[in-house]
Design a protein around this motif. Sequence first.
Motif, PDB file in Angstrom:
ATOM      1  N   ARG A  49      25.475  15.483  45.958  1.00 12.36           N
ATOM      2  CA  ARG A  49      26.045  14.175  45.595  1.00 12.36           C
ATOM      3  C   ARG A  49      27.568  14.216  45.589  1.00 12.36           C
ATOM      4  N   VAL A  50      28.131  15.301  45.079  1.00 14.09           N
ATOM      5  CA  VAL A  50      29.587  15.437  45.053  1.00 14.09           C
ATOM      6  C   VAL A  50      30.142  15.567  46.465  1.00 14.09           C
ATOM      7  N   THR A  51      29.433  16.296  47.331  1.00 19.67           N
ATOM      8  CA  THR A  51      29.883  16.501  48.706  1.00 19.67           C
ATOM      9  C   THR A  51      29.890  15.193  49.485  1.00 19.67           C
ATOM     10  N   VAL A  52      28.849  14.389  49.325  1.00 22.30           N
ATOM     11  CA  VAL A  52      28.759  13.111  50.031  1.00 22.30           C
ATOM     12  C   VAL A  52      29.938  12.211  49.682  1.00 22.30           C
ATOM     13  N   ARG A  53      30.364  12.251  48.413  1.00 22.80           N
ATOM     14  CA  ARG A  53      31.479  11.399  47.967  1.00 22.80           C
ATOM     15  C   ARG A  53      32.826  12.102  48.079  1.00 22.80           C
ATOM     16  N   ARG A  54      32.818  13.353  48.552  1.00 22.86           N
ATOM     17  CA  ARG A  54      34.038  14.175  48.605  1.00 22.86           C
ATOM     18  C   ARG A  54      34.726  14.205  47.242  1.00 22.86           C
ATOM     19  N   GLY A  55      33.919  14.298  46.209  1.00 24.60           N
ATOM     20  CA  GLY A  55      34.433  14.428  44.850  1.00 24.60           C
ATOM     21  C   GLY A  55      34.822  13.133  44.182  1.00 24.60           C
ATOM     22  N   ALA A  56      34.845  12.032  44.909  1.00 21.64           N
ATOM     23  CA  ALA A  56      35.316  10.765  44.344  1.00 21.64           C
ATOM     24  C   ALA A  56      34.435  10.296  43.187  1.00 21.64           C
ATOM     25  N   ARG A  57      35.065   9.596  42.233  1.00 17.59           N
ATOM     26  CA  ARG A  57      34.433   8.961  41.073  1.00 17.59           C
ATOM     27  C   ARG A  57      34.053   9.912  39.953  1.00 17.59           C
ATOM     28  N   GLY A  58      33.819  11.182  40.252  1.00 14.57           N
ATOM     29  CA  GLY A  58      33.478  12.118  39.188  1.00 14.57           C
ATOM     30  C   GLY A  58      32.117  11.829  38.583  1.00 14.57           C
ATOM     31  N   CYS A  59      31.941  12.244  37.331  1.00 12.75           N
ATOM     32  CA  CYS A  59      30.688  12.015  36.609  1.00 12.75           C
ATOM     33  C   CYS A  59      30.681  10.607  36.037  1.00 12.75           C
ATOM     34  N   ALA A  76      40.788  16.973  43.678  1.00 16.31           N
ATOM     35  CA  ALA A  76      41.028  17.633  44.962  1.00 16.31           C
ATOM     36  C   ALA A  76      40.394  16.894  46.133  1.00 16.31           C
ATOM     37  N   ARG A  77      39.496  15.936  45.825  1.00 13.69           N
ATOM     38  CA  ARG A  77      38.684  15.294  46.864  1.00 13.69           C
ATOM     39  C   ARG A  77      38.010  16.367  47.724  1.00 13.69           C
ATOM     40  N   ASP A  78      37.435  17.328  47.014  1.00 15.28           N
ATOM     41  CA  ASP A  78      36.851  18.502  47.651  1.00 15.28           C
ATOM     42  C   ASP A  78      35.730  19.004  46.748  1.00 15.28           C
ATOM     43  N   PRO A  79      34.529  19.228  47.284  1.00 21.08           N
ATOM     44  CA  PRO A  79      33.424  19.719  46.454  1.00 21.08           C
ATOM     45  C   PRO A  79      33.557  21.183  46.066  1.00 21.08           C
ATOM     46  N   GLY A  80      34.551  21.884  46.609  1.00 22.84           N
ATOM     47  CA  GLY A  80      34.694  23.306  46.343  1.00 22.84           C
ATOM     48  C   GLY A  80      34.742  23.666  44.868  1.00 22.84           C
ATOM     49  N   PRO A  81      35.558  22.980  44.057  1.00 24.15           N
ATOM     50  CA  PRO A  81      35.595  23.332  42.629  1.00 24.15           C
ATOM     51  C   PRO A  81      34.253  23.162  41.933  1.00 24.15           C
ATOM     52  N   MET A  82      33.462  22.171  42.361  1.00 22.10           N
ATOM     53  CA  MET A  82      32.144  22.002  41.755  1.00 22.10           C
ATOM     54  C   MET A  82      31.237  23.157  42.134  1.00 22.10           C
ATOM     55  N   ARG A  83      31.326  23.606  43.368  1.00 21.71           N
ATOM     56  CA  ARG A  83      30.502  24.749  43.790  1.00 21.71           C
ATOM     57  C   ARG A  83      30.819  25.975  42.939  1.00 21.71           C
ATOM     58  N   ILE A  84      32.097  26.236  42.729  1.00 18.61           N
ATOM     59  CA  ILE A  84      32.507  27.389  41.918  1.00 18.61           C
ATOM     60  C   ILE A  84      32.024  27.233  40.480  1.00 18.61           C
ATOM     61  N   ALA A  85      32.191  26.023  39.922  1.00 14.96           N
ATOM     62  CA  ALA A  85      31.788  25.787  38.531  1.00 14.96           C
ATOM     63  C   ALA A  85      30.290  26.014  38.347  1.00 14.96           C
ATOM     64  N   LEU A  86      29.487  25.531  39.282  1.00 13.98           N
ATOM     65  CA  LEU A  86      28.042  25.693  39.170  1.00 13.98           C
ATOM     66  C   LEU A  86      27.632  27.151  39.356  1.00 13.98           C
ATOM     67  N   GLU A  87      28.302  27.850  40.264  1.00  9.66           N
ATOM     68  CA  GLU A  87      27.988  29.264  40.461  1.00  9.66           C
ATOM     69  C   GLU A  87      28.285  30.067  39.193  1.00  9.66           C
ATOM     70  N   LEU A  88      29.425  29.782  38.572  1.00 13.20           N
ATOM     71  CA  LEU A  88      29.781  30.492  37.340  1.00 13.20           C
ATOM     72  C   LEU A  88      28.817  30.142  36.199  1.00 13.20           C
ATOM     73  N   ALA A  89      28.414  28.866  36.138  1.00  9.88           N
ATOM     74  CA  ALA A  89      27.465  28.453  35.104  1.00  9.88           C
ATOM     75  C   ALA A  89      26.138  29.180  35.268  1.00  9.88           C
ATOM     76  N   MET A  90      25.674  29.274  36.511  1.00  6.29           N
ATOM     77  CA  MET A  90      24.419  29.980  36.756  1.00  6.29           C
ATOM     78  C   MET A  90      24.561  31.474  36.485  1.00  6.29           C
ATOM     79  N   ASP A  91      25.723  32.033  36.791  1.00  5.25           N
ATOM     80  CA  ASP A  91      25.946  33.449  36.477  1.00  5.25           C
ATOM     81  C   ASP A  91      25.839  33.694  34.969  1.00  5.25           C
ATOM     82  N   SER A  92      26.328  32.732  34.174  1.00  4.10           N
ATOM     83  CA  SER A  92      26.264  32.898  32.715  1.00  4.10           C
ATOM     84  C   SER A  92      24.824  32.901  32.225  1.00  4.10           C
ATOM     85  N   VAL A  93      23.946  32.218  32.945  1.00  3.59           N
ATOM     86  CA  VAL A  93      22.526  32.231  32.584  1.00  3.59           C
ATOM     87  C   VAL A  93      21.871  33.519  33.073  1.00  3.59           C
ATOM     88  N   ARG A  94      22.214  33.949  34.278  1.00  6.47           N
ATOM     89  CA  ARG A  94      21.585  35.152  34.847  1.00  6.47           C
ATOM     90  C   ARG A  94      21.912  36.410  34.054  1.00  6.47           C
TER      91      ARG A  94
END
Length: 212
Positions: free
Chosen positions: A104-114, A185-203
């Motif tokens: 969803r973030v990629t389709v919007r290129r980060g626009a609008r946020g949550c 940033a109008r870039d999904p990259g920061p969201m990808r990093i945030a989700l990866e780190l969040a999942m690492d905290s669970v793993r």
Amino acid sequence: MPGTVQDADRRLTARGAATRARIVAAADELMSLKGATATTLDDVIAASGTSKSQLYRHFPDKSALALAVVARRGGRVLEREEQYLQRVDSFSGLDRWCRAILQRVTVRRGARGCELGALSTEVSDHDEAARIDLDEHLTTWISLLTAVLERMRANGMLAEDADPRTLATGIMAALQGGYVLAQAARDPGPMRIALELAMDSVRVHAKVPARR
């Protein structure tokens, strides 16, 4: 408050309910595009095709309208999240949820946020009623994630000492931060990093199979 809004809806005629829904939908869209602060009641009147008297019949001021927008967004977001999360009980299920958010973030290129987080940033410091409602919706979202992690602990995927509520709150914090950075940033990259780190905290708490 959410109960008050629902009670008011029940007292409306079908025509009145349709008018009210049109006003709230227009306000929701305008606040997404322009922000809550920049959206005026005159903007909402023009966008919804209603008169000033019609708007004030349903909403005595902008704060009341903001509460209705919070309820609308909260219902929409939580319905979507419950559909995704209600049966998730594994790392693969959480990964699929992360991919859906990233898509969803990629389709919007980060626009609008949550939808909820963006509104909270704008109104929480000067509209206490809206802040309380937004906090309730975000807390419910965290509870959905907590339930996922509790199921994972129950089925042996997470260690017994894992704290589902703490981990779920961390995921939500990473998610909201990811939305903000991706939006700027109008870039999904920061969201990808945030989700990866969040999942690492669970793993970190993944239960290691016993050796035979």
